[in-house]
Design an enzyme around this catalytic site. Structure first.
Site, mmCIF file in Angstrom:
data_model
loop_
_atom_site.group_PDB
_atom_site.id
_atom_site.type_symbol
_atom_site.label_atom_id
_atom_site.label_comp_id
_atom_site.label_asym_id
_atom_site.label_seq_id
_atom_site.Cartn_x
_atom_site.Cartn_y
_atom_site.Cartn_z
ATOM 1 N N GLU B 91 17.050 -14.544 108.707
ATOM 2 C CA GLU B 91 17.428 -13.155 107.690
ATOM 3 C C GLU B 91 17.343 -13.470 106.283
ATOM 4 O OE1 GLU B 91 21.501 -13.079 108.967
ATOM 5 O OE2 GLU B 91 21.076 -13.087 111.123
ATOM 6 N N CYS B 104 19.319 -13.376 99.146
ATOM 7 C CA CYS B 104 19.742 -14.718 99.949
ATOM 8 C C CYS B 104 18.894 -15.171 100.684
ATOM 9 C CB CYS B 104 21.061 -14.564 100.398
ATOM 10 S SG CYS B 104 21.816 -16.064 101.150
ATOM 11 N N CYS B 111 20.050 -24.163 112.326
ATOM 12 C CA CYS B 111 20.713 -25.150 111.323
ATOM 13 C C CYS B 111 21.173 -26.242 112.116
ATOM 14 C CB CYS B 111 21.762 -24.755 110.698
ATOM 15 S SG CYS B 111 22.499 -25.988 109.227
ATOM 16 N N CYS B 115 28.577 -26.833 111.228
ATOM 17 C CA CYS B 115 29.661 -26.687 110.768
ATOM 18 C C CYS B 115 30.535 -25.667 111.381
ATOM 19 C CB CYS B 115 29.617 -26.135 109.275
ATOM 20 S SG CYS B 115 28.612 -27.187 108.024
ATOM 21 N N CYS B 118 30.493 -21.562 110.800
ATOM 22 C CA CYS B 118 29.058 -20.999 110.456
ATOM 23 C C CYS B 118 28.577 -20.427 111.836
ATOM 24 C CB CYS B 118 28.199 -22.042 110.025
ATOM 25 S SG CYS B 118 26.542 -21.555 109.765
ATOM 26 N N HIS B 212 34.501 -26.838 100.489
ATOM 27 C CA HIS B 212 35.553 -26.410 101.629
ATOM 28 C C HIS B 212 36.743 -27.145 101.898
ATOM 29 C CE1 HIS B 212 32.483 -23.607 101.763
ATOM 30 N NE2 HIS B 212 31.528 -24.342 102.635
ATOM 31 N N HIS B 286 35.010 -14.451 106.974
ATOM 32 C CA HIS B 286 34.997 -13.677 107.759
ATOM 33 C C HIS B 286 34.816 -14.075 109.216
ATOM 34 C CE1 HIS B 286 34.411 -11.098 104.301
ATOM 35 N NE2 HIS B 286 33.416 -11.763 104.044
ATOM 36 N N CYS B 329 26.504 -14.181 107.818
ATOM 37 C CA CYS B 329 26.731 -15.227 109.113
ATOM 38 C C CYS B 329 25.453 -15.590 110.082
ATOM 39 C CB CYS B 329 27.974 -14.594 109.660
ATOM 40 S SG CYS B 329 27.830 -13.152 110.656
#
Lengths: 219, 346
Positions: B91, B104, B111, B115, B118, B212, B286, B329
């Site tokens: 994306e 972005c 990945c 996390c 995520c 974070h 979110h 996301c």
């Protein structure tokens, strides 16, 4: 100005094949470490080393690392053909994927079992249950050692081998089927991100607080 | 199979043309056509002789892949889905905002970092993108000409694919490439220290660190990387760098209700970042499917911001964009991904 992790020269003691495309590389231990820690390893002093969990015990004479050979990988095809006396470059151990003597469940996939093997060999096996997922029976590395120490608290989940002597299915299926997972203990996960994420989701659905789940992913 | 020239650096192009017995300057001509003029056909490169073009066409191609799907938010944000290898998707989110237009981009398919907050991590890891696949998200974008900024904050951890990221930045910022200023590029990381050092050494682009939580033990509950590269180590490394006026370090901080949004966290964050010239971006969370985390309400974020500001830190609250299309996301590609579940090692 830059401080990169310094790699030290070490001499290979052995590289043993323990399953199809899976090896244990050893060299003399000349440093202290905590089980669960990793080292950076490469064949040159100034390359781009890869990280490997230590599989040997804290007081063993040798450092052992467990790796599976990735045919298109940069490093592992070279590691698997090393001979005793060959040179490797390793960093000091680092990382904080460590557990204490409290009751805990260890959950690993494939070579992700390495830090737990180190913990067992370092005397941290009491009150621990190990769930190990693998494709084939031969991928339950160090199984004799683990069985001798954990007995019935060693659960092997075999996803591919139909005549497996162990639980036939993925470790996520085994976890899904459990009705009595303690919510008060720590859960340590080690493996691919996919495995860690799926297992973590299952544990959280079963009421385990995310704060009780400590993970390490391969990368 | 022909080699795709798109995404090769000048040095890589030189190697290719020299292997054909062509002069080295042919590489500069190729770069000029591909990156400056955005020409995608070797036959259109009219300052190359017909003979050279024919020789190149026997061995090479210039292939860009258009997006296969686009979702448009009511706020103008667009999420583009790009196919990569067979059955894999990435994306890129286009975010227009007044005078700025930011893209972005993704650097990996899936990945490896896992996390807790995520969505991309739920795909597991499918593969690294090449520099060409990273740049494809930029040049194949219908709004390419409007772009003012690139952020490497899409799917994947950029520092886990640092060579391709550096190659793409080299092409973006070189005079023989797109000629962008590195000040228009920001790369994020969760703090893979060796690769982060390489990035700081070899580029002048901005760095954004996903922080974070300022507490080592609490951060590892939401970010497995913490067990290997603790945030305290990342900060110590950043302190060693004299980044100058042109280069910016920012810290991303997603706000989780009751997890990292208390006064205790604000105070520790101040201590952790003491003396570092930086900006902190507070980000609303979110929720993603099956997450145990909740986002802090806006009032709580503002309160947290004020605590930090009172201690002299530069703190912004990132405007939420593309919420209705889950722009940030990894949800779209995760839905599209056809997973082969029966060959996992667990």
């Amino acid at each position: 100005m830059t401080v990169k992790r310094v790699l030290f020269k070490e001499e290979v003691l052995s590289v043993k094949s323990i399953a199809n495309e899976v090896f244990v590389l050893s060299f003399a231990r000349d440093f202290e470490f905590r089980s669960g820690q990793v080292i950076s390893l490469d064949l040159v002093a100034d390359g781009q080393p890869r990280l490997y969990s230590i599989a040997s015990g804290e007081k063993d004479n040798e450092i052992e690392i467990l790796f599976d050979e990735k045919p298109d990988g940069r490093l592992t095809p070279l590691l698997s053909v090393l001979k005793p006396g060959d040179t490797i470059f390793v960093s000091e151990p680092f990382g904080t994927f460590q557990c204490d003597k409290q009751e805990a469940m260890w959950i690993a996939a494939g070579t992700g079992v390495a830090p737990f093997v180190s913990m067992l060999r370092s005397g941290l096996g009491q009150n621990k249950t190990l769930i190990h997922g693998a494709r084939w029976d031969e991928n339950f590395y160090f199984s004799q050692k683990i069985e001798n120490m954990l007995h019935d608290k060693y659960i092997r989940c075999c996803s591919q081998q139909e005549d497996t002597a162990y639980f036939r299915g993925r470790l996520t299926e085994w976890l899904d089927s459990q009705t009595k997972l303690s919510i008060d203990i720590q859960y340590y996960l080690c493996g691919s991100a996919e495995m860690v994420v799926q297992v973590r989701d299952i544990l959280i659905k079963k009421g385990i607080p995310f704060q009780n789940i400590i993970s390490e992913t391969y990368f | 199979m022909k080699i795709n020239l798109f995404g090769l650096t000048l040095n890589q192009l030189k190697k290719q043309v020299l292997s054909l017995g062509l002069p080295a300057f042919t590489a500069t001509q190729l770069a000029d056509w591909m990156y400056k003029k955005q020409v995608t056909s070797l036959d259109s490169m009219t300052n190359l002789s017909k003979q050279v073009r024919e020789k190149l066409e026997t061995n090479y191609c210039i292939e860009l892949i258009p997006s296969s799907k686009v979702q448009t938010s009511t706020d103008g944000t667009k999420k583009y889905l790009y196919p990569t290898q067979i059955q894999k998707f990435i994306e890129a989110a286009y975010i227009p905002d007044a005078a700025r237009a930011t893209l972005c981009v993704s650097t990996q398919i899936g990945c490896k970092m896992g996390c807790l907050f995520c969505m991309t991590g739920k795909q597991g890891f499918q593969g690294n993108l090449s520099s060409g696949e990273i740049l494809n998200q930029i040049q194949s974008l219908p709004e390419f000409e409007k772009l003012t900024n690139i952020v490497y904050m899409g799917m994947g951890e950029p520092m886990d694919n640092v060579e391709a990221v550096l190659e793409s930045i080299e092409i973006m910022t070189s005079t023989w490439g797109y000629g962008w200023s590195p000040k228009r590029i920001t790369v994020s990381t969760i703090g893979i220290i060796p690769a982060m050092i390489t990035f700081l050494e070899r580029t002048q682009a901005h760095l954004a660190v996903s922080l974070h939580s300022p507490f080592d033990n609490e951060r590892r509950e939401i970010m497995p990387i913490q067990s290997v590269y603790p945030i305290s180590g990342v900060i110590n490394e950043i302190r060693r760098w004299e980044l100058g006026r042109q280069r910016r370090i920012s810290f991303e901080y997603i706000m989780f209700k009751g997890v990292n949004d208390t006064a205790r966290h604000a105070n520790e964050l101040v201590r952790l970042l003491n003396g570092i010239k930086c900006r902190i971006n507070l980000i609303r969370f979110h929720p993603i499917p099956d997450t145990p985390l909740e986002g802090t309400a806006l009032e709580g974020i503002v309160e947290f911001q004020n605590r930090l500001k009172a201690k002299g830190l530069t703190v912004t609250i990132r405007a939420s964009r593309g919420e209705d299309i889950f722009a940030a996301c990894g949800l779209l590609s995760t839905k599209e991904l056809i997973k082969i579940q029966n060959n996992t090692e667990f």
